[in-house]
Design a protein around this motif. Structure first.
Motif, PDB file in Angstrom:
ATOM      1  N   THR A 223     -34.919 -42.798 104.106  1.00 10.63           N
ATOM      2  CA  THR A 223     -34.286 -44.070 104.455  1.00 10.63           C
ATOM      3  C   THR A 223     -35.164 -45.248 104.069  1.00 10.63           C
ATOM      4  OG1 THR A 223     -33.185 -42.942 106.287  1.00 10.63           O
ATOM      5  CG2 THR A 223     -33.194 -45.355 106.332  1.00 10.63           C
ATOM      6  N   LEU A 224     -36.467 -45.090 104.188  1.00 15.53           N
ATOM      7  CA  LEU A 224     -37.388 -46.163 103.783  1.00 15.53           C
ATOM      8  C   LEU A 224     -37.264 -46.431 102.292  1.00 15.53           C
ATOM      9  CD1 LEU A 224     -40.541 -45.119 105.836  1.00 15.53           C
ATOM     10  CD2 LEU A 224     -38.800 -46.808 106.451  1.00 15.53           C
ATOM     11  N   TYR A 225     -37.067 -45.371 101.508  1.00 11.27           N
ATOM     12  CA  TYR A 225     -36.843 -45.561 100.077  1.00 11.27           C
ATOM     13  C   TYR A 225     -35.499 -46.250  99.823  1.00 11.27           C
ATOM     14  CZ  TYR A 225     -40.982 -43.235  98.279  1.00 11.27           C
ATOM     15  OH  TYR A 225     -42.290 -42.942  97.931  1.00 11.27           O
TER      16      TYR A 225
ATOM     17  N   ASP B 150     -34.323 -54.297  96.093  1.00 15.83           N
ATOM     18  CA  ASP B 150     -34.669 -54.388  94.659  1.00 15.83           C
ATOM     19  C   ASP B 150     -36.173 -54.286  94.419  1.00 15.83           C
ATOM     20  OD1 ASP B 150     -32.038 -54.658  93.714  1.00 15.83           O
ATOM     21  OD2 ASP B 150     -32.046 -56.812  94.139  1.00 15.83           O
ATOM     22  N   LYS B 151     -36.841 -53.439  95.217  1.00 12.08           N
ATOM     23  CA  LYS B 151     -38.283 -53.274  95.087  1.00 12.08           C
ATOM     24  C   LYS B 151     -38.685 -51.960  94.429  1.00 12.08           C
ATOM     25  CE  LYS B 151     -39.433 -56.345  98.942  1.00 12.08           C
ATOM     26  NZ  LYS B 151     -40.067 -56.475 100.275  1.00 12.08           N
ATOM     27  N   LEU B 152     -37.694 -51.134  94.094  1.00 11.83           N
ATOM     28  CA  LEU B 152     -38.011 -49.910  93.350  1.00 11.83           C
ATOM     29  C   LEU B 152     -36.776 -49.381  92.653  1.00 11.83           C
ATOM     30  CD1 LEU B 152     -36.777 -47.246  94.959  1.00 11.83           C
ATOM     31  CD2 LEU B 152     -38.806 -47.491  96.339  1.00 11.83           C
TER      32      LEU B 152
ATOM     33  N   SER C 122     -44.643 -39.994 100.853  1.00 14.91           N
ATOM     34  CA  SER C 122     -45.290 -40.880 101.826  1.00 14.91           C
ATOM     35  C   SER C 122     -46.500 -41.559 101.208  1.00 14.91           C
ATOM     36  CB  SER C 122     -45.711 -40.081 103.067  1.00 14.91           C
ATOM     37  OG  SER C 122     -46.373 -40.903 104.003  1.00 14.91           O
ATOM     38  N   GLY C 123     -47.287 -40.788 100.455  1.00 15.11           N
ATOM     39  CA  GLY C 123     -48.449 -41.363  99.780  1.00 15.11           C
ATOM     40  C   GLY C 123     -48.059 -42.363  98.708  1.00 15.11           C
ATOM     41  N   LEU C 124     -46.968 -42.080  97.979  1.00 11.22           N
ATOM     42  CA  LEU C 124     -46.490 -43.015  96.959  1.00 11.22           C
ATOM     43  C   LEU C 124     -45.947 -44.290  97.600  1.00 11.22           C
ATOM     44  CD1 LEU C 124     -44.709 -40.550  94.482  1.00 11.22           C
ATOM     45  CD2 LEU C 124     -47.002 -41.543  94.316  1.00 11.22           C
ATOM     46  N   LEU C 125     -45.349 -44.138  98.768  1.00 12.76           N
ATOM     47  CA  LEU C 125     -44.892 -45.322  99.511  1.00 12.76           C
ATOM     48  C   LEU C 125     -46.079 -46.218  99.860  1.00 12.76           C
ATOM     49  CD1 LEU C 125     -42.430 -46.675 100.982  1.00 12.76           C
ATOM     50  CD2 LEU C 125     -43.141 -45.406 103.015  1.00 12.76           C
TER      51      LEU C 125
ATOM     52  N   PHE D 237     -29.565 -50.866 104.270  1.00 17.59           N
ATOM     53  CA  PHE D 237     -29.538 -50.263 102.949  1.00 17.59           C
ATOM     54  C   PHE D 237     -28.106 -50.323 102.432  1.00 17.59           C
ATOM     55  CE2 PHE D 237     -29.681 -46.682 106.053  1.00 17.59           C
ATOM     56  CZ  PHE D 237     -28.419 -46.144 105.868  1.00 17.59           C
ATOM     57  N   ASP D 238     -27.958 -50.195 101.120  1.00 19.06           N
ATOM     58  CA  ASP D 238     -26.644 -50.318 100.506  1.00 19.06           C
ATOM     59  C   ASP D 238     -25.728 -49.182 100.947  1.00 19.06           C
ATOM     60  OD1 ASP D 238     -24.561 -50.084  98.194  1.00 19.06           O
ATOM     61  OD2 ASP D 238     -25.590 -51.996  97.846  1.00 19.06           O
ATOM     62  N   GLU D 239     -24.433 -49.484 101.055  1.00 18.47           N
ATOM     63  CA  GLU D 239     -23.483 -48.440 101.433  1.00 18.47           C
ATOM     64  C   GLU D 239     -23.525 -47.271 100.465  1.00 18.47           C
ATOM     65  OE1 GLU D 239     -19.518 -49.777 102.026  1.00 18.47           O
ATOM     66  OE2 GLU D 239     -20.054 -51.301 103.519  1.00 18.47           O
TER      67      GLU D 239
END
Length: 442
Positions: free
Chosen positions: A194-196, A203-205, A286-289, A358-360
């Motif tokens: 969900t964080l992703y 628009d950050k990734l 998690s580390g990539l986040l 987050f987007d639908e």
């Protein structure tokens, strides 16, 4: 006298054989016993005696001698392989190794626990009584009762049923209440995903970007994308076996830097060629986040400010490893009601009290079956698309955790069901349980 000596030697010899055969596992066994005791007592306030009697009463784990003093716990197997877990406010408890210094300090997330005058799910007030004409309440209570009818086998602890954003049924076994945090185990993976989704909405990734792992830049792993990782189809080697010394048990109970464990694994297939469930992948994500933020503090704050506290899951805590990484594969705790809020966020397609998190289309993404999973897995969520549960709608999807922790989301029925406990299939019959609930709501 000789007979007494022989009778005394038999259990001693048996114990010796057990220790000899299991010796390589002792480090993991005592690690599990220490960590599970420490976190449960520290986060939930339950007694060490209760944890020993129920949570740690598992094959091999029950052999561990555990000593808890509130802020730390040690465990060993007959004095062998002593393991220690330490606890800190804000980040929970972590297994430590010989490099740990008692004077060590750890950053903690900044939390927002503002009072909200609204009722569940948007606020802290008890919900107003709402009677739905299309619910057979006696039938619903009977369906919930089936989850508790064989307590020594099913081991259900809590059940909550929400319909149209209202709690319509809720039950807790002795020792648990609406305020008791529950370890979600792998339900934490769905929190991570969900964080992703939130970052994508901002628009950050780009999910199709290559995973930014420097060690992969000069070999075939450079083709692995964030999408491949979220779908567990990276092609990286991984052994998710909890009954042996495997990649997952070594990561959870031996590693101090969990994201590094999967990052160091080699490719065994091109991305998308195989589907292989991997807790290591979740911790790598998690580390990539973490790399997306300028500081450890920003990383620690993000899940809470962007999701957890934003929807009032104020009981939730995600524990970290020794390096400060969220253990996003396994270690999120929250009350049953707060786990239900997470399900309702998805039932409402990312909209929470007027705000879109987050987007639908993110819901479409995480519920699209991943190739090779036989319709059982999307993107860090489990699916019923393949009809695993024949009496449950195929649009049902869920966050799943070890020992039967579940948040079931049924869009076509406007229902969210949370079930927690210490046993899963076949001891707990999910199909019949959900079918009974669905049948009671016309």
């Amino acid at each position: 006298m000789k007979i007494k000596k022989i009778l005394w030697l038999i259990p001693a010899l048996f114990l010796g054989v057990v220790i000899f055969l299991q010796y390589p596992k002792l480090n993991i066994i005592s690690g599990y016993a220490s960590k599970n005791m420490a976190s449960t007592v520290f986060i939930t306030g339950r007694s060490p005696e209760s944890v020993l009697q129920h949570d740690n009463n598992m094959p091999l784990i029950s052999l561990a001698k555990v000593e808890n003093n509130g802020l730390s716990t040690t465990a060993s197997i007959y004095g062998l392989m002593k393991r220690k877990t330490v606890c800190h406010e804000g980040i929970g408890c972590m297994l430590v190794n010989d490099t740990y210094q008692p004077s060590s300090t750890f950053p903690v997330p900044h939390r927002q626990h503002s009072e909200n005058p609204c009722s569940f799910p948007y606020g802290d007030k008890e919900q107003t009584d709402t009677i739905f004409a299309n619910i057979d309440y006696d039938g619903l209570e009977s369906a919930v009762e089936t989850a508790f009818i064989q307590p020594e086998i099913q081991k259900t602890r809590t059940v909550l049923v929400a319909y149209k954003n209202h709690i319509v049924a809720e039950r807790y076994t002795e020792g648990f209440t609406k305020d008791t945090p529950i370890l979600g185990w792998s339900m934490t993976k769905s929190i991570l995903a969900t964080l992703y989704g939130i970052l994508e909405y901002q628009d950050k990734l780009d999910l199709n970007m290559a995973a930014p792992v420097p060690a992969w830049e000069d070999d075939v792993r450079k083709k692995i994308t964030l999408n491949h990782l979220l779908r567990m189809q990276s092609g990286l080697e991984w052994d998710e076996d909890y009954t042996s010394i495997s990649d997952v048990t070594q990561m959870l109970f031996l590693a101090s830097d969990m994201p590094a464990v999967q990052a160091e694994k080699q490719s065994i297939a091109p991305p998308t060629e195989i589907w292989n469930y991997s807790s290591g992948t979740s911790n790598l994500l998690s580390g990539l986040l973490r790399k997306r933020f300028g500081s450890l503090q920003e990383y620690l704050d993000f899940p809470y400010s962007a999701l957890i506290d934003k929807i009032g899951m104020n009981s939730m805590i995600i524990e970290t490893d020794m390096k400060g990484n969220f253990v996003a594969s396994s270690y999120a705790w929250a009350t049953t009601r707060d786990w239900a809020k997470f399900g309702l966020l998805y039932l409402n397609k990312g909209k929470w009290n007027g705000s879109q998190l987050f987007d639908e289309t993110w819901v479409d993404y995480i519920t699209t079956p991943t190739e090779g999973s036989n319709g059982t897995y999307g993107a860090h969520f489990w699916l019923n698309a393949g009809g695993k549960y024949p009496d449950v709608p195929k649009d049902m999807y869920s966050a799943n955790g070890f020992q039967g922790q579940r948040v079931f989301i049924l869009p076509s029925k406007d229902i969210v069901v949370v079930r927690t406990g210490l046993a899963e299939e076949p001891e707990f019959d999910i199909n019949s349980f959900l079918a009974g609930i669905i049948a009671s709501i016309d």
